[in-house]
Design a protein around this motif. Structure first.
Motif, mmCIF file in Angstrom:
data_model
loop_
_atom_site.group_PDB
_atom_site.id
_atom_site.type_symbol
_atom_site.label_atom_id
_atom_site.label_comp_id
_atom_site.label_asym_id
_atom_site.label_seq_id
_atom_site.Cartn_x
_atom_site.Cartn_y
_atom_site.Cartn_z
ATOM 1 N N GLU A 53 0.763 -1.007 -0.146
ATOM 2 C CA GLU A 53 -0.041 -0.205 -0.164
ATOM 3 C C GLU A 53 0.596 0.970 -0.013
ATOM 4 O O GLU A 53 0.211 2.289 -0.788
ATOM 5 C CB GLU A 53 -1.362 -0.465 0.966
ATOM 6 C CG GLU A 53 -1.598 0.868 1.183
ATOM 7 C CD GLU A 53 -3.147 0.783 2.218
ATOM 8 O OE1 GLU A 53 -3.696 1.565 1.903
ATOM 9 O OE2 GLU A 53 -2.690 0.540 3.022
ATOM 10 N N ILE A 54 1.907 0.846 0.419
ATOM 11 C CA ILE A 54 2.603 2.535 0.534
ATOM 12 C C ILE A 54 3.785 2.835 -0.820
ATOM 13 O O ILE A 54 3.552 3.842 -0.853
ATOM 14 C CB ILE A 54 4.175 1.893 1.563
ATOM 15 C CG1 ILE A 54 4.005 2.016 3.366
ATOM 16 C CG2 ILE A 54 5.187 3.124 1.764
ATOM 17 C CD1 ILE A 54 2.447 2.717 3.820
ATOM 18 N N LEU A 55 3.748 1.681 -1.438
ATOM 19 C CA LEU A 55 4.474 2.109 -2.463
ATOM 20 C C LEU A 55 3.647 2.201 -3.812
ATOM 21 O O LEU A 55 4.114 3.570 -4.129
ATOM 22 C CB LEU A 55 5.351 0.581 -3.161
ATOM 23 C CG LEU A 55 6.322 0.010 -2.221
ATOM 24 C CD1 LEU A 55 6.793 -1.241 -2.432
ATOM 25 C CD2 LEU A 55 7.789 1.129 -2.591
ATOM 26 N N LYS A 81 16.776 6.193 1.120
ATOM 27 C CA LYS A 81 18.121 7.187 0.613
ATOM 28 C C LYS A 81 17.826 8.474 0.721
ATOM 29 O O LYS A 81 18.133 9.087 1.688
ATOM 30 C CB LYS A 81 18.637 6.515 -0.349
ATOM 31 C CG LYS A 81 19.730 7.364 -1.127
ATOM 32 C CD LYS A 81 20.260 7.654 -2.722
ATOM 33 C CE LYS A 81 20.823 8.139 -3.001
ATOM 34 N NZ LYS A 81 21.045 7.736 -4.119
ATOM 35 N N GLN A 82 16.585 9.405 0.800
ATOM 36 C CA GLN A 82 16.437 10.488 0.988
ATOM 37 C C GLN A 82 15.417 10.623 2.257
ATOM 38 O O GLN A 82 15.070 11.309 2.647
ATOM 39 C CB GLN A 82 14.916 10.645 0.486
ATOM 40 C CG GLN A 82 16.191 10.469 -1.559
ATOM 41 C CD GLN A 82 14.808 11.057 -2.690
ATOM 42 O OE1 GLN A 82 14.802 12.190 -2.440
ATOM 43 N NE2 GLN A 82 15.259 11.502 -3.888
ATOM 44 N N ASP A 83 15.457 9.107 3.336
ATOM 45 C CA ASP A 83 15.009 9.674 4.606
ATOM 46 C C ASP A 83 13.144 10.549 4.386
ATOM 47 O O ASP A 83 13.135 11.602 5.052
ATOM 48 C CB ASP A 83 15.779 10.786 5.648
ATOM 49 C CG ASP A 83 16.993 10.175 5.871
ATOM 50 O OD1 ASP A 83 16.680 9.333 6.029
ATOM 51 O OD2 ASP A 83 18.166 11.032 6.038
ATOM 52 N N ALA A 84 12.561 9.819 3.380
ATOM 53 C CA ALA A 84 11.328 10.256 2.890
ATOM 54 C C ALA A 84 9.900 9.580 3.509
ATOM 55 O O ALA A 84 10.164 8.321 4.524
ATOM 56 C CB ALA A 84 10.859 10.037 1.374
ATOM 57 N N MET A 85 9.306 10.411 4.039
ATOM 58 C CA MET A 85 7.955 9.773 4.196
ATOM 59 C C MET A 85 7.054 10.011 3.716
ATOM 60 O O MET A 85 6.489 10.546 3.207
ATOM 61 C CB MET A 85 7.639 10.880 6.365
ATOM 62 C CG MET A 85 6.569 10.815 6.457
ATOM 63 S SD MET A 85 6.026 11.492 7.864
ATOM 64 C CE MET A 85 6.842 11.418 8.851
ATOM 65 N N VAL A 86 5.810 8.344 4.087
ATOM 66 C CA VAL A 86 4.149 8.025 3.740
ATOM 67 C C VAL A 86 3.449 8.763 4.538
ATOM 68 O O VAL A 86 3.679 7.489 5.388
ATOM 69 C CB VAL A 86 4.526 7.401 2.822
ATOM 70 C CG1 VAL A 86 2.918 6.552 2.427
ATOM 71 C CG2 VAL A 86 5.845 6.850 1.542
ATOM 72 N N LEU A 112 7.772 5.500 8.192
ATOM 73 C CA LEU A 112 9.056 5.890 7.862
ATOM 74 C C LEU A 112 9.952 4.336 7.352
ATOM 75 O O LEU A 112 9.106 3.447 7.950
ATOM 76 C CB LEU A 112 9.545 6.092 8.988
ATOM 77 C CG LEU A 112 9.647 8.183 9.289
ATOM 78 C CD1 LEU A 112 10.579 8.202 9.969
ATOM 79 C CD2 LEU A 112 9.941 8.381 8.009
ATOM 80 N N PRO A 113 10.910 4.512 6.366
ATOM 81 C CA PRO A 113 11.298 2.959 6.635
ATOM 82 C C PRO A 113 11.842 2.472 7.813
ATOM 83 O O PRO A 113 12.433 3.108 8.581
ATOM 84 C CB PRO A 113 12.077 3.297 5.600
ATOM 85 C CG PRO A 113 11.949 4.560 5.101
ATOM 86 C CD PRO A 113 10.893 5.145 5.738
ATOM 87 N N LYS A 114 12.473 1.572 8.222
ATOM 88 C CA LYS A 114 12.978 0.756 9.094
ATOM 89 C C LYS A 114 13.892 0.940 9.599
ATOM 90 O O LYS A 114 14.631 1.624 10.116
ATOM 91 C CB LYS A 114 12.569 -0.457 9.445
ATOM 92 C CG LYS A 114 10.939 -1.362 9.691
ATOM 93 C CD LYS A 114 11.034 -2.559 9.860
ATOM 94 C CE LYS A 114 11.230 -2.782 11.381
ATOM 95 N NZ LYS A 114 11.203 -4.440 11.777
ATOM 96 N N GLU A 115 14.930 1.770 8.545
ATOM 97 C CA GLU A 115 16.381 2.071 8.085
ATOM 98 C C GLU A 115 15.955 3.278 8.539
ATOM 99 O O GLU A 115 17.434 3.735 9.305
ATOM 100 C CB GLU A 115 16.448 1.666 6.785
ATOM 101 C CG GLU A 115 16.793 0.121 6.566
ATOM 102 C CD GLU A 115 15.937 -0.528 6.063
ATOM 103 O OE1 GLU A 115 15.794 -1.443 5.594
ATOM 104 O OE2 GLU A 115 14.389 0.010 5.994
#
Length: 708
Positions: free
Chosen positions: A525-527, A541-546, A597-600
């Motif tokens: 769903e995020i993608l 890579k860009q520390d982006a949020m959804v 946010l990604p887990k990384e």
């Protein structure tokens, strides 16, 4: 209207209508019952809906419209001088604590003569001295012994310490799960349970009930700004805010009214159709002696008015009684009179529309046709059923088919009515049978288990700018706790959920938001929200949020970043940090709304901090061992004051009333539709029997028995 050259025959027409009504009891019974039932349902549903709103408004008129948290006693004294405030009440309540497995909570809320209603005493007086309290009388059943005014009760306060309180009065809150006891002003300032907790202010705004939702919220925001109060300290009463949205619920009443009107119209039409069928010879005779088509129509219409004379008052009376029994606190004389007037008008219109076609048929019957009439449909000039053969094989089945073809319109109408009733009943019964308390209670936090343990983040009791992350720094879900839970033999599975909280700066506002990691379960769903050239790796890579569910976020925060915007994210891991975050994707609606946010990225910001936010415990034999497990969990959690527990049993108890009310409504509508379907079937059968008397006599004369 009677012209000067015409004879005034209104008295004769009235007498004929009266005689037709009184001479056919079945005809009279079905019409009066149908009208009374329809009007009672229309009046009952309308008054109940209005009464529910009035009853709710009466409650809202005694409640706070908003709450301001994190205040001092001095700030509340300043707020009391605000001209925009209609009423303000200081308020405190403690974290819940356990005693003998019973959950208690201390509350300070002064009683007085203000608009906002405080607790209501059933006996005794309000607490004045430091160690005086008012307690819920229902707690006696849980404790297993009698309490009286003047008795001393010992309650735990901090750690292993206890404190003695003198009971000065009792309330009857009928609360489930938690028992409140109300303390004095002195205890609110100095008591162990409340001294460290900030005040909240329960407020009402002047003229708020006449405002729209946006105007009300803006008024509270302006008030907070003038007192240097942050928006994060404001909590709106959701029920009051919903009441400011006009028109809610009336669409359903209108739809139900139209459905009832249509259903009752069909039955009335069928009954009058039967009446006309039985009066063909009489109508022919009346026309022979000079009765005009206009007078025939007037006679049929007057029959309808006579049924209204009996059916409508009976329906109004039953409807008012029905609504009063369901909502006694919301029924007013003005609403009852207004609804009754509308019901009278609507009832007359329904009846007159329903009798229009039968009256038209009756007026078109000629004396010659009346002499030839042998019991078929009065609309039929000649039999429409023809057979290529000179004769057909007589049997109950062939005669039934022949009758059906001769009365195709009434047959189809009856079949449709029965089908609708059956479909609604089956759908309603399936819906209710599939909606049980257990499955309904599991729709939230308890989907995978019977016990839900989470961080006790109560912003009114202990406001923290960074939300649950300030608790997570101390690792509330410690390894020690996990081992204690795993040692309970009845617990088969423990599911942990990770999330934390942070602050984003957006449009000069600081919004505390939940931070949820992207996992394989929600990644698809995020993608879908991302531009075509974005991937999960690009997010990292860009520390982006959804952001999922922006419509919900706007309702909660009154603002929400859009795709492509950059916001400042502030987080806490024992120290405060900040970073600029790009909003890479958004979706307006989602069942999994939140800030992802990604887990990384989360590990990069929060490091190795344990971000467990809740635990769900699965107990397969919950019905047998539920109370035993709950007792063990309460003992464990008593040593972890930052955690609270929700149980399946508590949620089922709170949702039982909702399920019951919905069941009553669904079965009520189904019963109503089926009742009208039965009326239609009965009318059709009686009509066929009445109009085929000669045919049955001929068939019996050639040997047909009564059984066939």
């Amino acid at each position: 209207m009677t012209w000067p050259f015409e004879n005034d025959t209104s008295a004769i027409v009235k007498k004929l209508a009266k005689r037709n009504v009184s001479s056919n009891r079945i005809f009279c019974f079905f019409n009066v019952l149908t009208i009374a039932l329809a009007i009672s349902l229309i009046v009952g549903i309308s008054l109940f809906q209005q009464g529910s709103k009035i009853s709710e408004q009466k409650i809202l008129n005694q409640m706070q419209q908003a709450t301001i948290g994190g205040l001092t006693a001095e700030q509340i004294e300043v707020l009391k001088k605000e001209p925009d405030l209609e009423d303000i009440v200081p308020y405190k309540h403690s974290d819940s604590f356990l005693m003998d497995g019973i959950k208690f909570e201390a509350v300070y809320m002064p009683t007085g003569f203000g608009i906002i209603k405080s607790y209501e005493l059933v006996s005794g007086t309000c607490p004045e001295q430091y160690n005086e309290i008012v307690i819920d009388k229902n707690v006696q059943l849980e404790l297993g012994y009698q309490l009286n005014i003047g008795d001393t009760i010992t309650l735990p306060t901090a750690g292993s310490k206890t404190e003695d309180f003198i009971i000065t009065g009792f309330t009857d809150n009928v609360e489930t799960g938690t028992f409140y006891f109300y303390v004095s002003p002195a205890y609110a300032e100095q008591g162990v349970l409340l001294s460290d907790i900030p005040y909240s202010a329960l407020i009402r705004v002047n003229g708020a009930t006449e405002m729209g939702l946006i105007d009300f919220e803006n008024t509270v925001y302006r008030l907070a700004l003038s007192q240097d109060i942050s928006r994060n300290q404001l909590y709106f009463n959701s029920k009051f805010c919903s009441s400011l949205i006009s028109g809610s619920g009336m669409g359903g009443v209108l739809l139900a009214t139209l459905f009832i009107a249509f259903s009752s119209g069909i039955v009335i039409y069928s009954v009058f159709y039967l009446s006309v069928s039985n009066q063909v010879s009489q109508i022919g005779q009346l026309k022979t002696i000079g009765m005009t088509e206009k007078q025939i129509k007037r006679m049929i219409r007057k029959e309808g008015y006579r049924f209204c004379l009996f059916g409508i008052p009976a329906g109004i009376t039953v409807g008012i009684i029905f609504a009063y029994l369901l909502e006694p606190n919301g029924i007013t004389i003005i609403n009852a009179i207004a609804t009754s007037i509308l019901a009278i008008i609507l009832g007359i219109i329904i009846v007159q529309i329903s009798v229009y076609k039968p009256a038209q048929i009756a007026s078109n019957i000629s004396p010659i046709e009346a002499t030839k009439y042998v019991g078929n449909d009065p609309e039929l000039k000649e039999s429409r059923v023809q057979n290529r053969k000179n004769h057909i094989r007589l049997s109950p089945y062939s005669l039934a088919v022949l009758s059906e073809k001769q009365n195709r319109k009434k047959h189809n109408l009856t079949i449709a009515s029965l089908a609708i009733g059956g479909i609604l009943f089956m759908v309603g019964a399936t819906f209710i049978s599939s909606w049980n308390p257990d499955s309904f209670a599991r729709m939230g936090n308890l989907e995978d288990g019977e016990y839900y343990i989470t961080i006790n983040h109560n912003t009114l009791v202990n406001p923290k700018p960074y939300g649950i992350s300030e608790y997570q720094v101390n690792t509330p879900f410690s390894q020690e706790l996990m081992e204690e839970l795993q040692q309970i033999p009845e617990v088969k599975e423990i599911y942990a959920t990770e999330r934390t909280a942070a602050i984003i700066e957006y449009h000069d506002e600081q919004l505390e938001i939940p931070i949820i990691p992207i996992t394989p379960d929600n990644q698809e769903e995020i993608l879908k929200t991302l531009p075509v050239d974005w991937t999960y790796e690009t997010l990292v890579k860009q520390d982006a949020m959804v952001i999922l569910g922006t419509s919900v976020q706007k309702e909660v925060y009154h603002a929400c970043p859009s795709i492509g915007e950059k916001v400042t994210l502030r987080w806490f891991d024992g120290a405060e940090h900040s970073i600029d975050i790009l909003i890479a994707g958004t979706s307006e609606k989602s069942m999994n709304e939140g800030f992802y946010l990604p887990k990384e990225t989360i590990e990069k910001l929060w490091g190795d901090m344990d971000l467990t936010a809740s635990l769900t415990l699965s107990v397969p034999e919950y019905e047998k061992v539920g109370k035993s497990v709950e007792s063990k969990l309460n003992n464990i959690l008593s040593r972890h004051p930052d955690l609270v527990m929700e149980t399946l049993q508590e949620v089922k108890a709170s949702s039982a009333n909702t399920i019951h009310n919905t069941s009553v409504q669904v079965y009520g509508v189904s019963a109503f539709v089926i009742m009208f379907s039965i009326f239609n079937l009965t009318n059709t059968l009686i009509s066929r029997i009445s109009t085929r008397r000669k045919e049955f006599g001929i068939l019996e004369s050639i040997g047909m028995t009564k059984n066939r």
